[in-house]
Write an enzyme that holds these catalytic residues in place. Structure first.
Site, PDB file in Angstrom:
ATOM      1  N   GLU A  50       0.274  -4.106  12.029  1.00 42.49           N
ATOM      2  CA  GLU A  50       0.766  -5.637  11.234  1.00 42.49           C
ATOM      3  C   GLU A  50       0.591  -6.452  12.509  1.00 42.49           C
ATOM      4  O   GLU A  50       1.087  -7.645  12.727  1.00 42.49           O
ATOM      5  CB  GLU A  50       1.817  -5.966  10.525  1.00 42.49           C
ATOM      6  CG  GLU A  50       1.822  -4.906   9.380  1.00 42.49           C
ATOM      7  CD  GLU A  50       2.514  -5.117   8.354  1.00 42.49           C
ATOM      8  OE1 GLU A  50       3.696  -5.640   8.753  1.00 42.49           O
ATOM      9  OE2 GLU A  50       2.182  -5.482   6.781  1.00 42.49           O
TER      10      GLU A  50
ATOM     11  N   TRP B 224       1.410  -1.442  -0.642  1.00 44.44           N
ATOM     12  CA  TRP B 224       0.035  -0.258   0.388  1.00 44.44           C
ATOM     13  C   TRP B 224       0.483   1.495  -0.113  1.00 44.44           C
ATOM     14  O   TRP B 224       0.014   2.386   0.148  1.00 44.44           O
ATOM     15  CB  TRP B 224      -0.929   0.029   0.928  1.00 44.44           C
ATOM     16  CG  TRP B 224      -0.252   0.240   2.211  1.00 44.44           C
ATOM     17  CD1 TRP B 224       1.206  -0.097   2.968  1.00 44.44           C
ATOM     18  CD2 TRP B 224      -0.729   0.781   3.694  1.00 44.44           C
ATOM     19  NE1 TRP B 224       1.409   0.243   4.052  1.00 44.44           N
ATOM     20  CE2 TRP B 224       0.474   0.591   4.236  1.00 44.44           C
ATOM     21  CE3 TRP B 224      -1.826   1.569   3.850  1.00 44.44           C
ATOM     22  CZ2 TRP B 224       0.222   1.920   5.675  1.00 44.44           C
ATOM     23  CZ3 TRP B 224      -2.241   2.555   5.248  1.00 44.44           C
ATOM     24  CH2 TRP B 224      -0.952   2.510   6.024  1.00 44.44           C
ATOM     25  N   ASP B 225       2.007   0.664   0.005  1.00 43.97           N
ATOM     26  CA  ASP B 225       2.909   1.932  -0.243  1.00 43.97           C
ATOM     27  C   ASP B 225       3.038   3.238  -0.856  1.00 43.97           C
ATOM     28  O   ASP B 225       3.671   4.488  -0.238  1.00 43.97           O
ATOM     29  CB  ASP B 225       4.344   1.579  -0.053  1.00 43.97           C
ATOM     30  CG  ASP B 225       4.841   0.798   1.240  1.00 43.97           C
ATOM     31  OD1 ASP B 225       3.883  -0.333   1.180  1.00 43.97           O
ATOM     32  OD2 ASP B 225       5.585   1.237   2.240  1.00 43.97           O
TER      33      ASP B 225
ATOM     34  N   LYS C 177       2.705  -1.782  15.745  1.00 45.43           N
ATOM     35  CA  LYS C 177       4.416  -1.659  15.486  1.00 45.43           C
ATOM     36  C   LYS C 177       3.641  -0.452  14.880  1.00 45.43           C
ATOM     37  O   LYS C 177       4.677   0.496  14.662  1.00 45.43           O
ATOM     38  CB  LYS C 177       4.439  -2.463  13.845  1.00 45.43           C
ATOM     39  CG  LYS C 177       4.838  -2.069  13.339  1.00 45.43           C
ATOM     40  CD  LYS C 177       4.851  -4.023  11.628  1.00 45.43           C
ATOM     41  CE  LYS C 177       5.707  -3.338  11.213  1.00 45.43           C
ATOM     42  NZ  LYS C 177       5.789  -4.397  10.169  1.00 45.43           N
ATOM     43  N   GLN C 178       2.699   0.715  14.259  1.00 42.80           N
ATOM     44  CA  GLN C 178       3.044   1.965  13.429  1.00 42.80           C
ATOM     45  C   GLN C 178       1.808   2.562  13.060  1.00 42.80           C
ATOM     46  O   GLN C 178       0.377   1.928  14.025  1.00 42.80           O
ATOM     47  CB  GLN C 178       3.288   1.592  12.040  1.00 42.80           C
ATOM     48  CG  GLN C 178       2.641   0.919  11.045  1.00 42.80           C
ATOM     49  CD  GLN C 178       2.754  -0.045   9.598  1.00 42.80           C
ATOM     50  OE1 GLN C 178       3.012  -1.520   9.980  1.00 42.80           O
ATOM     51  NE2 GLN C 178       2.593   1.124   9.252  1.00 42.80           N
TER      52      GLN C 178
HETATM   53  C1  BGC Z   1       4.887  -2.048   7.007  1.00 38.55           C
HETATM   54  C2  BGC Z   1       3.979  -1.901   6.141  1.00 38.55           C
HETATM   55  C3  BGC Z   1       4.701  -1.422   4.399  1.00 38.55           C
HETATM   56  C4  BGC Z   1       5.511  -2.563   4.628  1.00 38.55           C
HETATM   57  C5  BGC Z   1       6.310  -2.262   3.050  1.00 38.55           C
HETATM   58  C6  BGC Z   1       6.238  -2.945   6.863  1.00 38.55           C
HETATM   59  O1  BGC Z   1       6.618  -3.365   7.284  1.00 38.55           O
HETATM   60  O2  BGC Z   1       4.457  -2.008   8.155  1.00 38.55           O
HETATM   61  O3  BGC Z   1       2.780  -1.371   6.392  1.00 38.55           O
HETATM   62  O4  BGC Z   1       3.326  -1.861   3.178  1.00 38.55           O
HETATM   63  O5  BGC Z   1       6.184  -2.671   5.804  1.00 38.55           O
HETATM   64  O6  BGC Z   1       6.632  -1.170   3.657  1.00 38.55           O
END
Ligand code: BGC
Length: 801
Positions: free
Chosen positions: A497, A358-359, A617-618
């Protein structure tokens, strides 16, 4: 003045792989890591060359399970160029490289303005014989198939020859990420090599599953009378996987000899070629000499920098420049000609296997306002994979389009079934594919791109089709809960995640992830907007094409107003039941482990699970403040029947700020963005982390495996839209500046709607807007409730107070 160079003094083997990623060169078509040409691949050196969209699938058996894995392929290495001294009066010296004890000096500089990497090394043997080597390389920004390497040797204190071995090495594997070591990694097969016209070598091969043919040709010339090999006859050493030339160049004390290697790279995915090998050999045959190649490369970069202008003074400005540089090396105007998506880790390494997540949500907003044609092409990548997303939805028993969490070649779900926890050595089930919110990101990107560019053709055709199918998917997944009197979306994973299941649950997935539900409601509303604004004939055509039942839009409207968003203690819950999870003793874990970004791995290695805790995590809920400006956020909640005023939002921000480990580079970025408005005093800490994320490798060694493109591009957008509050609609620029004291002065050049080169400057308390004379219409601006008009050829200062 902000520097244009990014330099490293001295040689540090332990930092070399990180420097390779940060000094990688590319042009949107391919990227080559900044590896030493003279060293063999090993712990300190990982040369890698990756062509956008060149994937291959391999099957591995790991821990007794079959793992199907499609990844971006490391292609034959065009860098090798080794050398040694051959003094007239002594035996030949050793092959030299920075790892050799004869290294006396070393430094390297990435020239961001001109797109070159220059490395200087000085070697000295025990007899005082010195050899200085200066090497400048480029991956051509004008002709995306070309690269060049100029190496200059200067002898001091001796005479004789420099022996040079240069060529192309096809014996490469995907071995850049230690965690993937148990996976099959040989993607190439059927190598052939050859030489032509004394100065040219070539190698061709193909990927063993996707059957992409790859060809490289290398032309080597010197300035000392020898075309390529040796003062005598050329000497080509060819094996099926390697093509090398050996040259011996006469040197005198104080004299310099130059070796120019010009390389071409083509694959069978390229357009307008007969076959990759002929194209590559022809390209190096026709390529001009090094100075002229360099000049045209500089010109191409000059134009890019003009379009991508984002000037911020001081050290922040340099980090931002480095970020622009790598974003443009991954996604350049050449990308607009390709069928590729946004690789999360650039084309700079093998982490995440080159997949598309989704980046793009963090990347497209920057491109929209500088290179809209590139955004359009990246959305085209999603559009071509819409049938695959619809198949995935239908296989899951749903209507519409279910975009994959990880996408690569054909658009099927590429997320691995199991991932390795390097801390415990255990392979664990990976449920991140339940991040269906990726669909909302695609829809959001469509909408944003069309808003900024005014591209109604795209909006009414491909854009509408994607958006409607994504809306349909959400509507199909929403279930009515009589007790709640609301619709729910259950069994998903949000952006955080760490949480993929309820503690002790047999099945993965969580209910009512606030981010998922709110963005789903937003998508449904935009789909309804589209149904209203599409020209009648087009609407009918589209409804027929996707066989939309007449009552579907009505149901969308109902769901969009009645999706459930859970709350606890007066704040938005990340998902239903979040409040019931245990509190983590953050201090204790920090004391015990120091770096606890990857808390999931720490807890799993302890036999526990992060699913039990209120620990993210984020940014998850806070992502809403990243996507939606305050007024829009309040409006979306209002539409759902909830009130999110400043107090609720601030309390929500505070709550999660203390429960997030920032195990993704995206996290600091989103926090910086959100805090810039909600808690200004704390924003800079996150901003700084986002700015230095890759340069300082804050995620503990991951940048060496590839840059974090989302976070890099996100920092650009943080300045461009986050701190200006800019919303570019085709006809009006909306501004709501919230500059940070440390970032209160900057300048950005924008392209939006019919306008090219609108110059926007922020200076503490004032905004300056200049519109070029060549624009045909005035720029309309909305600032603090007032409207202004800036006519072509004029400049206007507006007060922020
Ligand atoms: C993040 C995701 C991201 C992916 C790729 C993961 O560590 O949690 O949000 O899309 O990295 O960058």
């Amino acid at each position: 003045m902000v520097a244009w160079t990014w330099s490293y003094e001295g040689y540090a083997p332990e930092a070399e792989r990180l420097r390779e990623a940060l000094c990688a060169l590319g042009n949107g078509y391919f990227v080559t890591r900044g590896a030493a040409t003279e060293a063999s691949p090993g712990p300190a050196h990982y040369p890698g060359t990756y062509v956008a969209g060149c994937y291959n699938r391999l099957v591995s058996t790991v821990a007794g399970r079959r793992i199907d894995n499609e990844e971006l392929v490391n292609l034959p290495n065009w860098l090798p160029l080794r050398y040694r001294m051959r003094p007239v009066d002594a035996a030949p010296g050793p092959w030299l490289s920075p790892d050799h004890p004869q290294l006396a000096e070393h430094r390297q500089t990435l020239d961001l303005r001109h797109g070159t990497l220059t490395r200087w090394s000085v070697y000295e043997d025990g007899e005082g014989r010195r050899l200085s080597v200066e090497q400048c390389r480029l991956v051509h920004m004008g002709d995306p198939h070309l690269a060049a390497l100029r190496t200059s040797f200067t002898a001091a204190g001796w005479a004789g020859e420099v022996e040079v071995v240069t060529g192309i090495d096809g014996d490469v594997r995907n071995a850049g990420v230690a965690r993937y070591r148990d996976l099959e990694n040989r993607h190439l097969t059927d190598w052939y090599t050859g030489s032509e016209l004394d100065d040219t070598l070539w190698l061709r091969c193909r990927t063993n599953d996707s059957d992409i043919r790859v060809a490289l040709a290398a032309r080597t010339r010197t300035d000392c009378g020898v075309t390529a090999p040796g003062a005598g006859a050329p000497r080509a050493d060819l094996t099926p996987q390697r093509a090398f030339h050996t040259l011996t160049l006469p040197v005198e004390p104080g004299s310099t000899v130059v070796v120019d290697k010009t390389v071409a790279l083509y694959t069978s995915r390229d357009q307008a070629i007969g076959n990759p090998l002929d194209a590559a050999v022809d390209a190096v045959r026709r390529a001009p000499d090094h100075p002229r190649l360099l000049a045209s490369h500089h010109r191409a970069w000059k134009h890019l920098w003009h379009q991508a202008k984002l000037d911020v003074p001081g050290e922040s400005g340099l980090f931002l420049r480095l970020h622009i540089f790598h974003v443009l090396q991954t996604l350049s105007p050449h990308t607009a000609e390709l069928d590729v998506g946004v690789p999360a880790r650039g084309l700079h390494g093998e982490a995440y296997r080159g997949h598309v997540f989704w980046d793009e949500l963090f990347v497209l907003p920057f491109l929209n306002l500088h290179f809209p044609e590139v955004s359009r092409a990246l959305l085209g990548y999603r559009y071509r994979r819409l049938p695959s997303a619809c198949r995935a939805a239908s296989e899951a028993g749903r209507a519409g389009a279910m975009y994959p969490w990880q996408s690569a070649g054909d658009g099927r779900e590429e997320t691995q079934q199991f991932h390795l926890n390097p801390r415990s050595g255990r392979w664990l089930p990976d449920h991140s594919r339940l991040q269906h919110h990726v669909g909302s990101a695609v829809a959001y990107n469509v909408w944003q791109y069309c808003q900024a560019s005014g591209d109604t053709t795209f909006l009414h055709t491909k854009g509408a089709e994607m958006l409607l199918q994504i809306a349909r998917f959400w509507a199909a997944g929403a279930t009515w809960d009589t007790d709640l009197g609301r619709y729910r979306i259950r069994g998903v994973v949000g952006p955080d995640e760490y949480h993929d299941a309820y503690p002790g649950a047999k099945e993965p997935g969580l209910d009512d992830n606030a981010y998922t539900n709110v963005t789903a409601a937003w998508v449904l509303m935009r789909a309804l907007d589209l149904c209203r604004i599409l020209p009648e004939a087009r609407r009918q055509q589209l409804f027929e094409r996707i066989q939309l039942a007449p009552d579907e839009p009505e149901r969308w409207g109902e769901i969009a107003h009645r999706l459930h968003v859970p709350y606890h203690q007066g704040i938005i819950s990340q998902f239903a039941g979040y409040a019931d999870l245990a509190e983590l003793d953050w201090e204790e874990y920090r004391t015990r482990y120091g770096d606890i970004r990857r808390l999931d791995r720490i807890l799993e290695a302890e036999g526990d699970t992060v699913n039990r805790y209120q620990a993210s995590k984020q940014a998850d809920v806070l992502m809403l403040g990243y996507l939606f400006p305050p007024a829009e956020l309040a409006a979306v909640f209002r539409q759902l029947g909830y009130a999110v005023d400043d107090d609720v939002w601030r309390a929500t921000v505070d709550y999660y700020l203390h429960r997030t480990s920032h195990g993704s580079t995206l996290s600091a970025l989103v926090h910086a963005w959100v805090l810039a408005r909600a808690r200004r005093a704390d924003a800079w800490e996150y901003c700084e982390e986002a700015l230095t994320g890759d340069a300082a490798d804050v995620q503990g060694g991951t940048t060496a495996e590839g840059i974090h493109l989302g976070a890099m591009a996100g920092t650009l957008d943080l300045v461009q839209r986050g701190l200006t509050g800019l919303e570019a609609h085709e006809h009006t620029l909306w501004l709501d500046p919230a500059p940070l004291p440390q970032l209160s002065k900057f300048r950005v050049r924008l392209r939006y709607g019919p306008h090219w080169d609108v110059d926007l400057r922020i200076r503490a308390r004032r905004v300056r807007i200049a519109v070029p004379e060549s624009d045909t219409t005035a720029v309309r601006v909305r600032l603090r409730g007032r409207s202004y008009s800036v006519a072509p050829g004029t400049t206007r200062w507006l007060d922020l107070t």
